[in-house]
Design a protein around this motif. Structure first.
Motif, PDB file in Angstrom:
ATOM      1  N   LYS A  96      12.387   6.503  38.976  1.00 57.67           N
ATOM      2  CA  LYS A  96      12.366   5.396  39.931  1.00 57.67           C
ATOM      3  C   LYS A  96      10.948   4.865  40.110  1.00 57.67           C
ATOM      4  O   LYS A  96      10.739   3.650  40.239  1.00 57.67           O
ATOM      5  CB  LYS A  96      12.939   5.850  41.278  1.00 57.67           C
ATOM      6  N   MET A 155      17.195   3.765  29.941  1.00 55.65           N
ATOM      7  CA  MET A 155      17.653   3.564  31.318  1.00 55.65           C
ATOM      8  C   MET A 155      16.631   2.730  32.095  1.00 55.65           C
ATOM      9  O   MET A 155      17.000   1.808  32.834  1.00 55.65           O
ATOM     10  CB  MET A 155      17.865   4.901  32.023  1.00 55.65           C
ATOM     11  N   GLY A 215      25.326  -0.822  31.926  1.00 52.65           N
ATOM     12  CA  GLY A 215      24.595   0.430  31.975  1.00 52.65           C
ATOM     13  C   GLY A 215      25.508   1.612  31.691  1.00 52.65           C
ATOM     14  O   GLY A 215      26.585   1.464  31.130  1.00 52.65           O
ATOM     15  N   TYR A 228      22.970   3.775  27.396  1.00 54.38           N
ATOM     16  CA  TYR A 228      21.616   4.334  27.361  1.00 54.38           C
ATOM     17  C   TYR A 228      21.393   5.111  26.071  1.00 54.38           C
ATOM     18  O   TYR A 228      20.303   5.060  25.474  1.00 54.38           O
ATOM     19  CB  TYR A 228      21.378   5.234  28.566  1.00 54.38           C
ATOM     20  N   TYR A 230      16.878  -0.859  31.119  1.00 56.95           N
ATOM     21  CA  TYR A 230      18.031  -1.509  31.738  1.00 56.95           C
ATOM     22  C   TYR A 230      17.760  -1.844  33.205  1.00 56.95           C
ATOM     23  O   TYR A 230      18.052  -2.950  33.666  1.00 56.95           O
ATOM     24  CB  TYR A 230      19.250  -0.601  31.640  1.00 56.95           C
ATOM     25  N   ARG A 231      17.193  -0.894  33.913  1.00 59.34           N
ATOM     26  CA  ARG A 231      16.946  -1.091  35.347  1.00 59.34           C
ATOM     27  C   ARG A 231      15.862  -2.125  35.622  1.00 59.34           C
ATOM     28  O   ARG A 231      15.965  -2.915  36.563  1.00 59.34           O
ATOM     29  CB  ARG A 231      16.552   0.240  35.988  1.00 59.34           C
ATOM     30  N   LYS A 233      14.710  -4.391  33.342  1.00 62.38           N
ATOM     31  CA  LYS A 233      14.893  -5.627  32.547  1.00 62.38           C
ATOM     32  C   LYS A 233      13.604  -6.039  31.845  1.00 62.38           C
ATOM     33  O   LYS A 233      13.167  -7.186  31.909  1.00 62.38           O
ATOM     34  CB  LYS A 233      15.378  -6.771  33.448  1.00 62.38           C
ATOM     35  N   ILE A 243      10.139   2.719  37.125  1.00 63.36           N
ATOM     36  CA  ILE A 243      10.849   1.436  37.209  1.00 63.36           C
ATOM     37  C   ILE A 243      10.171   0.513  38.223  1.00 63.36           C
ATOM     38  O   ILE A 243      10.047  -0.700  38.000  1.00 63.36           O
ATOM     39  CB  ILE A 243      12.326   1.667  37.581  1.00 63.36           C
TER      40      ILE A 243
END
Length: 206
Positions: free
Chosen positions: A95, A134, A179, A184, A137-138, A140, A98
């Motif tokens: 997190k 992952m 997702g 992934y 994806y989160r 972008k 990201i």
């Protein structure tokens, strides 16, 4: 000049000299916005060599205990590392990565997780983790494949290191829809393939 500024000013030149670094494809690095730099992982100094191979500062996760060590803590910080509690959740670390990407900063990740010194990258496909896909994806953001090449896949002081920077894998290339583990895993395979394509022919396994 304080320690942090001194390290940021002089460290790149010192590292480039100590490890005889030669960069190829630096024009492929996105000039702005967040991106994930993904490469093979052959030594504990990979963070340092990749840090001087790109124009922008890469951010990496590092265990929080390192930041409290005199001098070393300053070096780790200057290389763009951010503290992570290794005893805590891996999700928290992801997190954080990201969030940094969302702020427009590049983040470095090693898809295999662990180091594989003396091991050819194209034999490590089963070790690839899906964390980078992952994060892509989160957040972008695109993924920039990189490859660290040196004799026998081992880093030795003053032995030449060639770092290849590939063309970014656009977010749209991953074909993400909603997702999930399956997407992934496919994304991780794409990242692996693009890193492997950068491997010089003489480094490939027979």
């Amino acid at each position: 000049m304080n320690l942090y500024k001194a390290i940021r000013t002089y460290l790149p030149g010192v590292i480039s000299w100590l490890f005889n670094i030669h960069v190829h494809g630096s024009e492929n690095e996105p000039p702005e916005g967040g991106y994930i730099a993904c490469s093979n992982h052959i030594s504990f100094v990979d963070v340092l060599t990749l840090a001087v191979a790109v124009k922008r500062q890469l951010r990496y996760m590092a265990k929080k205990e390192l930041f409290s060590i005199p001098v070393l803590g300053g070096i780790v910080k200057a290389c763009g590392a951010f503290p992570v509690d290794r005893k805590g959740s891996a999700v928290a670390a992801l997190k954080k990565s990201i969030a940094i990407l969302g702020e427009g900063e590049p983040v470095g990740m090693f898809p295999t997780g662990h180091r594989f010194s003396g091991v050819k990258f194209d034999t490590t496909k089963d070790e690839i983790k899906s964390g980078a896909a992952m994060a892509c994806y989160r957040a972008k953001v695109p993924v920039v494949p990189m490859f660290i090449a040196t004799k026998n896949d081992r880093v030795v002081l003053f032995r030449r290191i060639d770092i290849y920077v590939g063309k970014p894998i656009a977010y749209e290339e991953f074909g993400f829809t909603k997702g999930g583990a399956e997407e992934y895993d496919r994304g991780a395979e794409l990242i692996y393939e693009r890193i492997a394509e950068l491997m010089p022919e003489e480094r490939r396994s027979l």
